[in-house]
Design an enzyme around this catalytic site. Structure first.
Site, PDB file in Angstrom:
ATOM      1  N   ASP A  55      -4.901  43.997  34.183  1.00  0.00           N
ATOM      2  CA  ASP A  55      -6.023  43.480  33.389  1.00  0.00           C
ATOM      3  C   ASP A  55      -6.967  44.637  33.071  1.00  0.00           C
ATOM      4  O   ASP A  55      -7.521  45.259  33.972  1.00  0.00           O
ATOM      5  CB  ASP A  55      -6.754  42.390  34.185  1.00  0.00           C
ATOM      6  CG  ASP A  55      -7.716  41.587  33.333  1.00  0.00           C
ATOM      7  OD1 ASP A  55      -7.729  41.775  32.109  1.00  0.00           O
ATOM      8  OD2 ASP A  55      -8.465  40.768  33.906  1.00  0.00           O
ATOM      9  N   ASP A  80      -5.379  42.584  26.236  1.00  0.00           N
ATOM     10  CA  ASP A  80      -5.871  43.363  27.383  1.00  0.00           C
ATOM     11  C   ASP A  80      -5.290  42.973  28.739  1.00  0.00           C
ATOM     12  O   ASP A  80      -5.749  43.467  29.770  1.00  0.00           O
ATOM     13  CB  ASP A  80      -7.396  43.281  27.441  1.00  0.00           C
ATOM     14  CG  ASP A  80      -7.905  41.869  27.646  1.00  0.00           C
ATOM     15  OD1 ASP A  80      -7.143  40.922  27.403  1.00  0.00           O
ATOM     16  OD2 ASP A  80      -9.069  41.713  28.055  1.00  0.00           O
ATOM     17  N   GLU A  81      -4.274  42.115  28.761  1.00  0.00           N
ATOM     18  CA  GLU A  81      -3.677  41.783  30.057  1.00  0.00           C
ATOM     19  C   GLU A  81      -2.214  41.383  29.895  1.00  0.00           C
ATOM     20  O   GLU A  81      -1.795  40.895  28.850  1.00  0.00           O
ATOM     21  CB  GLU A  81      -4.467  40.672  30.772  1.00  0.00           C
ATOM     22  CG  GLU A  81      -4.529  39.366  30.031  1.00  0.00           C
ATOM     23  CD  GLU A  81      -5.240  38.278  30.839  1.00  0.00           C
ATOM     24  OE1 GLU A  81      -5.015  38.192  32.069  1.00  0.00           O
ATOM     25  OE2 GLU A  81      -6.004  37.514  30.224  1.00  0.00           O
TER      26      GLU A  81
END
Length: 367
Positions: free
Chosen positions: A14, A108-109
């Site tokens: 993350d 983003d993860e």
């Protein structure tokens, strides 16, 4: 024959305050300052906040007005999604150096299954550390990671030592970790469910574990079964390299509140055009159309209808969105409209109902 499930090695990576961190990286003048990525304080909504802004209580989905009130020195930056996508591809390229089993959740993860990895490294903990260091060296951003036997625990663990940290929950630690976990930190348990859990005397995983599956299903429906199993370390969902979206949508927040349906028709047309672009880019169509309405008092309403055929054309999207708009009277003036399509043609059928099996947590090996 009741075989035990193999223990997998799952990493959840993350990025730390991703959008805001990209803006601070690209513009050194923003480093160390409270930054909010979003539409501004007058009408906008915060998409992401830097850690400097979070200290003042600024959070994603917060109105720009409230964010500015909490943090008078807050700097608003317009989002640059093309840039975020470009950075995301660089990060994902690093992931694929270790495994092809990568399931992106967003820009983003992502989940990575490194049980059998390209480096031949038996330690998922060391792989996560190496990935985070490479992201820092090659991209210039920090990331956090959670490492464990399944996606559920890895996701929770990645939040433990943020920013720029990681946490491993080894197989033999799973039971104690989940029993001591505050119920509000369980992934998938939101604010409303947390309050209900509290009312039922469930404050930790240990409290949850005492409840029977019948009790939980009676109180929480289908989710009850999920809670019953995950608190016991059972979560069979595999890392899916090609994650299929369940819905595709587009929405707009307006500079001024709209008080009449007539003023909304042009806005809906623009939203339908954007939605068509997204659908056709991904070769997706859907049967269920949903109109999202956020009023000036921030209450949210959705209106849906399911068709007998798939649509992706903006004229059909707009026609059905109009019908939903006129379905009932507006409750207040409107600050946001959105249209989404679900029940997509990408859905190939439901997974078989496989009975979960208890994961052995007594094994000790490199993790």
């Amino acid at each position: 024959m009741n075989e035990k499930l193999p223990i997998r090695k799952i990493i959840h990576v993350d990025m730390d305050a991703f959008y805001a961190s990209v803006e601070q990286m690209d513009n050194p003048e923003l480093k160390g300052k409270p930054v909010a990525v979003g539409g501004g304080e007058k009408r906008g909504v915060v998409s992401a906040a830097s850690y400097e802004a979070r200290k003042f209580g600024v959070r994603s989905a917060m109105s720009g007005f409230l964010a500015k009130r909490n943090c008078p020195d807050l700097i608003f930056v317009r989002p640059r999604f093309e840039r975020y996508g470009e950075i995301s591809k660089q990060i994902r390229k690093i992931f694929y150096d270790y495994t092809d089993l990568v399931e992106p959740l967003s820009l983003d993860e992502a989940y990575l299954d490194v049980t059998h990895n390209k480096k031949g490294n038996p330690s998922a903990t060391l792989i996560a550390k190496e990935i985070r260091q490479r992201i820092l060296d090659e991209v210039g951003l920090t990331a956090s990671a959670g490492i464990s036997i399944n996606k559920f625990i890895a996701k929770i663990a990645s939040d433990y030592n943020k920013p720029n940290g990681q946490k491993t929950v080894n197989p033999e630690e799973v039971e104690e970790f989940l029993e001591n976990l505050e119920i509000r930190k369980f992934y998938g348990v939101g604010k409303v469910t947390t309050e209900k859990m509290y009312q039922l005397g469930i404050f930790t995983g240990k409290d949850l574990k005492k409840k029977s599956i019948e009790f939980l299903e009676n109180e929480f429906g289908k989710s009850g079964k999920f809670y019953y199993h995950v608190v016991r370390g059972i979560h069979e969902s595999a890392v899916k390299p090609h994650r299929i979206p369940k819905s595709v949508g587009a929405e707009r927040t307006f500079n001024e509140n709209l008080s009449s349906e007539i003023f909304m028709l042009e806005k809906l047309q623009n939203i339908a055009t954007e939605l068509e672009r997204r659908l056709q880019k991904n070769k997706i169509a859907g049967k269920t159309i949903t109109l999202k309405i956020k009023y000036s008092d921030f209450t949210l309403q959705t209106r849906s209808k399911t068709l007998h055929y798939f649509i992706s054309d903006k004229s059909l999207i707009l026609e059905n969105a109009k019908e939903l708009l006129y379905q009932e009277r507006l409750q207040n003036s409107v600050r946001l409209l959105g249209i989404s399509l679900s029940n997509l043609n990408t859905e190939t059928g439901k997974q078989k109902n496989i009975s979960p099996q208890v994961v052995s947590v007594q094994l000790k090996f490199d993790f």
